[in-house]
Design a protein around this motif. Structure first.
Motif, PDB file in Angstrom:
ATOM      1  N   TYR A 192       2.716  12.602  -4.622  1.00 16.40           N
ATOM      2  CA  TYR A 192       3.395  11.595  -5.443  1.00 16.40           C
ATOM      3  C   TYR A 192       2.969  11.752  -6.886  1.00 16.40           C
ATOM      4  O   TYR A 192       1.861  11.387  -7.247  1.00 16.40           O
ATOM      5  CB  TYR A 192       3.046  10.192  -4.918  1.00 16.40           C
ATOM      6  N   PRO A 195       6.483  12.570 -12.795  1.00 15.31           N
ATOM      7  CA  PRO A 195       6.841  13.501 -13.872  1.00 15.31           C
ATOM      8  C   PRO A 195       6.785  14.963 -13.426  1.00 15.31           C
ATOM      9  O   PRO A 195       7.650  15.756 -13.777  1.00 15.31           O
ATOM     10  CB  PRO A 195       5.793  13.216 -14.955  1.00 15.31           C
TER      11      PRO A 195
ATOM     12  N   TRP B 195       8.712   4.095 -13.072  1.00 14.87           N
ATOM     13  CA  TRP B 195       7.329   3.758 -13.373  1.00 14.87           C
ATOM     14  C   TRP B 195       6.461   4.191 -12.200  1.00 14.87           C
ATOM     15  O   TRP B 195       6.772   3.927 -11.041  1.00 14.87           O
ATOM     16  CB  TRP B 195       7.131   2.265 -13.624  1.00 14.87           C
ATOM     17  N   ALA B 196       5.379   4.879 -12.488  1.00 12.87           N
ATOM     18  CA  ALA B 196       4.395   5.218 -11.474  1.00 12.87           C
ATOM     19  C   ALA B 196       3.031   5.065 -12.111  1.00 12.87           C
ATOM     20  O   ALA B 196       2.846   5.386 -13.284  1.00 12.87           O
ATOM     21  CB  ALA B 196       4.578   6.646 -10.990  1.00 12.87           C
ATOM     22  N   GLN B 197       2.104   4.561 -11.312  1.00 14.50           N
ATOM     23  CA  GLN B 197       0.745   4.379 -11.812  1.00 14.50           C
ATOM     24  C   GLN B 197       0.216   5.695 -12.382  1.00 14.50           C
ATOM     25  O   GLN B 197       0.412   6.752 -11.787  1.00 14.50           O
ATOM     26  CB  GLN B 197      -0.130   3.912 -10.652  1.00 14.50           C
ATOM     27  N   MET B 199       1.249   7.560 -14.721  1.00 16.34           N
ATOM     28  CA  MET B 199       2.288   8.586 -14.866  1.00 16.34           C
ATOM     29  C   MET B 199       2.119   9.433 -16.122  1.00 16.34           C
ATOM     30  O   MET B 199       2.713  10.506 -16.230  1.00 16.34           O
ATOM     31  CB  MET B 199       3.683   7.956 -14.839  1.00 16.34           C
TER      32      MET B 199
END
Lengths: 355, 288
Positions: A192, A195, B195-197, B199
């Motif tokens: 996971y 980007p 949004w990802a922690q 990122m």
């Protein structure tokens, strides 16, 4: 954060167990996830299944979970905390937890462990998995029909057998339609990392891949494909809403039936250490609706799905050649589960090396 | 080939935006190591506002505002209260990572409106170049730019001449925060519209390294950003070509590159001394 969520949950379950119980104390069942429950992929589906089990058994069980647990020494601590907090059944839901789960199973012989996608078992450690490769084969059939360049791109995570099976099954499905089809892949070394997943999809498209699939958990590759008007497949869950005109289908994990069955056995005292590997026929694997494709391709996809579900198509049946052209499986033979679980070779048509 | 070029330009854009801001901060001799944290705050603020309101201008404003708010904390602590800049900057990054994860917990795995593309290009890509050009021109050709550089090289003298050292440093730090916030918004609204922690994944640190790599000169910042964008992108690209390099090693390339470049640069002490703002990281006491 994860620890806080955990203690909050423990706090909540402590509060619950303080209430006068109708009968015996509820069975405490713990779940450990590798990503956030909101990844809307792998961990999300495990959590959906946890909720389904909680709804099914009501007050008889109490479930709790810890999310975003790294596949390292951290997970061992989290498991030990759960066991010490009175959990009698713990589901560890990522391949990288395998050795830690085994260690903990030996340390806590009265706690029953369930490890997803691994192969190490103990008297109190069962394993379970889904035959994801069946869905990959169907994706490959669709890609074989739709790819004009005959070249698909695959965003992968780490070169474990589960991922290698997916690569090979996709290639076999694609070549069943277009014998000259090729497949390029990129492993990003993570499950996971949006980007990076998106970058990998872009790099594949820059090299001429005109259809994208992914074995990582965020919708980023799907979105990257949508940004270029290229069709793609979702992962682990139906990702339609992230790219409504892009997603062709997705292999959807459905852990609910398994969790309910195993917890039921635990409550009845009939739980045994087993090895479960369910596919389309068991309902543990389902396909998101086939979309964004012409009618003839849809028919081919439906047929592949029906053949695999009925057992007529076992996916890994000979003849299968590897990258070097050597025969991996003779004509007419079917690969057994042991060979599937040790898979570290790539089928003919796949470009690149497993490293 | 053109697609590859555009991909590299896009990968370089967040680095360039954040590094341009930090360049100005360091030219007034303030070292703010909180870039990563400010970028994360910008990323979540932009994403959350875009999701809640559907308005991209508001989202960009929120991202810039979030970056500036965090940089203001830094400015108050280090410029007014004279706290140690290195420690405060590190604390800022740690805070930004944790706080963005906390705020962002409810925004994982959902979608928000994304920045539209013009002719297949993100408008932020040329915008980053324009901002860098303006900053270069400002530093080299304007009176205000001269004052800014003077403060960076000799703040006591600038003070004696009557320039408001602290006030100008505040403005520079806020500009750095705004740029980091914008870079974060580019990540969560255009580059990977999610949004990802965590990122930002170390891009803030790469931006900081770029400023040193460029020896505080805007043109070299551009070269550096493109170079790192290329390395980041190629680390994935070469894998698909089938180059037999372990993927784990390729994943580490951008960071190894950062370390190697910094080591190479620090070998030439003269070049560093020539361009380094002389007062970098040193507190200023107006009374002294």
């Amino acid at each position: 954060m994860q620890r806080r969520t955990f203690s909050k949950l423990l706090g909540a379950s402590a509060a619950l167990s303080a209430l006068p119980a109708a009968g015996a104390d509820p069975l405490k069942v713990g779940f450990i996830y590798v990503g956030p429950v909101g990844d809307f992929g792998w961990s999300y589906e495990h959590d959906q299944a946890r909720k389904a089990a909680q709804a099914k058994f009501g007050a008889a069980i109490q479930t709790s979970f810890v999310e975003s647990v790294a596949e390292g020494p951290d997970c061992e601590k989290v498991m030990a905390d759960m066991a010490n907090a009175g959990h009698k059944m713990i589901f560890t839901t990522s391949f990288g937890y395998m050795n830690y789960t085994q260690k903990l199973a030996k340390r806590f012989p009265t706690v029953m462990f369930e490890h997803a996608t691994g192969y190490k078992r103990e008297a109190n450690l069962a394993t379970y998995n889904i035959r994801f490769y069946q869905g990959r084969y169907i994706q490959g059939v669709i890609a074989g029909h739709l790819s004009k360049a005959g070249l698909a791109g695959y965003v992968g995570s780490v070169p474990v057998p589960e991922v290698v099976q997916g690569l090979n099954a996709f290639m076999l499905g694609m070549r069943s339609v277009n014998p000259k089809a090729r497949l390029k892949f990129i492993l990003i070394n993570n499950w996971y990392d949006p980007p990076k997943e998106g970058d990998a999809a872009k790099a594949l498209m820059d090299q001429g891949c005109d259809i994208i699939t992914q074995h990582t958990d965020s919708p980023a590759p799907l979105q990257a494909a949508a940004g270029r008007g290229i069709k793609a497949f979702g992962q682990a869950t139906d990702m339609t809403r992230f790219a409504p005109t892009t997603q062709l289908t997705a292999s959807v994990d459905n852990w609910g039936p398994y969790y309910i069955k195993r917890i039921d056995e635990m409550l009845k005292g009939t739980w045994k250490s087993t090895d479960t590997w369910g596919g389309l026929d068991s309902g543990m694997l389902t396909m998101a609706p086939f979309a964004n494709m012409p009618a003839d391709v849809l028919a081919a996809a439906e047929k592949a799905k029906a053949d695999i579900t009925s057992g007529k198509n076992k996916v890994f049946t000979g003849p299968i050649l590897d990258q070097t052209g050597a025969t991996k499986l003779a004509a007419g033979a079917t690969m057994d589960d042991g060979a599937l679980n040790a898979m570290q070779w790539l089928a003919q048509g796949i470009e690149g090396k497993l490293t | 080939m053109i697609a590859l070029l555009l991909s590299v330009l896009a990968a370089a854009t967040p680095l360039l935006l954040a590094a341009t801001g930090e360049l100005v901060v360091e030219r007034v001799a303030v070292l703010n190591l909180g870039v990563e944290g400010m970028m994360l705050m910008g990323a979540i603020a932009g994403f959350a506002v875009a999701h809640e309101t559907g308005s991209l201008p508001l989202a960009l404003a929120a991202a810039i505002g979030a970056g500036m708010a965090l940089s203001l904390v830094f400015a108050v602590l280090t410029l007014t209260l004279q706290a140690n800049q290195t420690a405060t900057g590190l604390a800022l990054t740690i805070f930004g990572r944790g706080f963005s994860a906390l705020v962002g917990a409810g925004y994982v795995g959902i979608s928000a409106p994304t920045l539209p593309k013009l002719l297949g290009i993100d408008p932020m890509v040329p915008l980053a170049l324009v901002i860098l050009a303006v900053v270069a021109w400002f530093l080299a050709r304007t009176h205000a730019g001269l004052i800014l550089r003077a403060i960076g090289d000799q703040h006591d003298a600038a003070h004696v001449l009557g320039y408001k050292v602290i006030r100008i440093r505040y403005l520079a730090v806020l500009f750095g925060g705004a740029m980091a916030g914008l870079a974060g918004a580019y990540m969560s609204l255009a580059y990977t519209p999610l949004w990802a922690q965590d990122m930002i994944a170390g891009r803030g640190w790469v931006a900081l390294a770029l400023v040193t790599f460029a020896a505080w000169r805007p043109f070299w910042l551009l070269v550096g950003a493109w170079l790192f964008g290329l390395i980041m992108y190629l680390s994935l690209y070469v894998q698909a070509i089938g180059v037999p390099i372990p993927s784990a090693l390729l994943s580490a390339l951008p960071y190894l590159g950062t370390v190697i470049v910094l080591v190479l640069i620090s070998r030439d002490g003269r070049r560093i001394r020539l361009h380094r703002p002389a007062m970098l990281g040193r507190p200023f006491h107006p009374a002294g």
